[in-house]
Design an enzyme around this catalytic site. Sequence first.
Site, short mmCIF file in Angstrom:
data_model
loop_
_atom_site.label_atom_id
_atom_site.label_comp_id
_atom_site.label_asym_id
_atom_site.label_seq_id
_atom_site.Cartn_x
_atom_site.Cartn_y
_atom_site.Cartn_z
CE1 TYR A 151 -3.49 -2.54 -0.02
CE2 TYR A 151 -4.55 -1.05 1.64
CZ TYR A 151 -4.60 -2.06 0.94
OH TYR A 151 -5.95 -2.72 0.92
CE LYS A 221 -0.62 -15.95 2.84
NZ LYS A 221 -1.55 -17.51 2.94
CG ASP A 287 -4.15 -18.22 4.97
OD1 ASP A 287 -3.18 -17.87 5.64
OD2 ASP A 287 -4.02 -19.40 4.10
CG ASP A 311 -7.82 -2.40 3.56
OD1 ASP A 311 -9.03 -1.85 4.20
OD2 ASP A 311 -7.93 -1.77 2.56
#
Length: 425
Positions: A151, A221, A287, A311
Amino acid sequence: MKHSGQLTMKDGKLQVPDQPIIPFIEGDGIGPEIWAASRKVFDAAVQKAYQGTRQVIWQETLAGEKAYNQTGTWLPEATLEAIRTHLVAIKGPLTTPIGGGFRSLNVTLRQELDLYICYRPVRYFEGVPSPLKHPERTDMQIFRENTEDIYAGIEFSAGSDEAEKLIAFLKDELGTEKIRFPETSAIGIKPVSKEGTERLVRGAIDQAIRQKRKSVTLVHKGNIMKYTEGGFKQWGYDLAEREFGDQVFTWQTYLSTKEQEGPEAAENLLTRAQQDGKVIIKDRIADIFLQEILIRPEQYDVIATLNLNGDYISDALAAQVGGIGIAPGANMNLQSGHAIFEATHGTAPEYAGLDQLNPSSLLLSGALMFDYLGWPEAAAYITDSIAAAIASKKVTKDFADQMDKAESLKCSEFGNLLVEWIEKA
Ligand code: NAD
């Protein structure tokens, strides 16, 4: 020259006068109506809590459409200067100007003031419509890194000179063969730094210790992006051990004890740390975490995560406890003290002027602001009055439509109801 109502930072601590000047941006679309309702509630809460010994001096600053109509610019320098000077501000939603060259006003504010934490507490109010069987088990505080990651805004369109140069550089200089379709790829860059991670994770752990929360979970991640997201996880653990020592117990200590001394020794150590009130520092893959928040939300407390994960997680968690009309937020820099508290929803232009939607997101952001100022009594009046209104099924239309036998109030009526509740409390 310093006004006596000016907030300052001294030795890393916010100094708050009894009559602080707080700039506000009422916002576009439904902004003016939710601001008008909220401001009355803020003033009533402060009056009730401090009986006239404390008072906010609200100072309007312009941004968005109102600024554009009055000054010809969307975000006047005077607005930035007011927030720079007074450190803390509160805002309604702002329209993102459409057209080439415009950055989102929210992003500009975050970048100009280096507001590196996007803070989103998520809790349930009894009676709010929720898709979960047990929404009351969700009580988390998200610390989302706000300045780095994919971002950061370093992105080049497919076929552009920049993308072609970058792809050639990656191939020729760094030997990368992994870009599947180099001719037609757009390219984005994902910077994640030790410094950026540390200041975010430090803020999260600090808060967990101060508020006696049970754990901080680093969400990442790192299994796939080993150096960026994996770096975030490792730097986070290292910082926890280095700077917070005995006040925390890290999952890495648990794992190394398990390996060296066996599972029972590790479990014993963990149990003792929990009994001693240490904050447990753990991590989860993003996840898996999104499953966990639905299945076992009670196991999570303070969350520290990167920009993109944050986000998704913020909105997913907000939806679990009633969604967009009630989720508060803030963007903060704990080093400089700068903080902007804001409604997390947009301007909902189709509802503007109808006096219909829910001011609770802005109201609860105000409560966060009063906590940040060290005025928790005022914060509690705001939060408790919202809880009482929802419990008595007097709510705005967005909630009333989904609740059984609820009374639907206008936005202004809802604000007035909270003021009455506070005055009588
Ligand atoms: P939005 O949040 O404005 O509206 C989406 C829907 O959410 C609305 O139609 C409404 O049903 C619901 N909603 C929004 N606020 C609510 C409230 N207070 N109470 C109850 N329900 C509420 O999102 P959008 O339509 O995608 O965006 C409209 C504009 O807002 C755009 O210009 C966008 O860029 C801007 N925006 C600003 C911010 C911000 O300033 N922080 C955030 C998001 C979007």
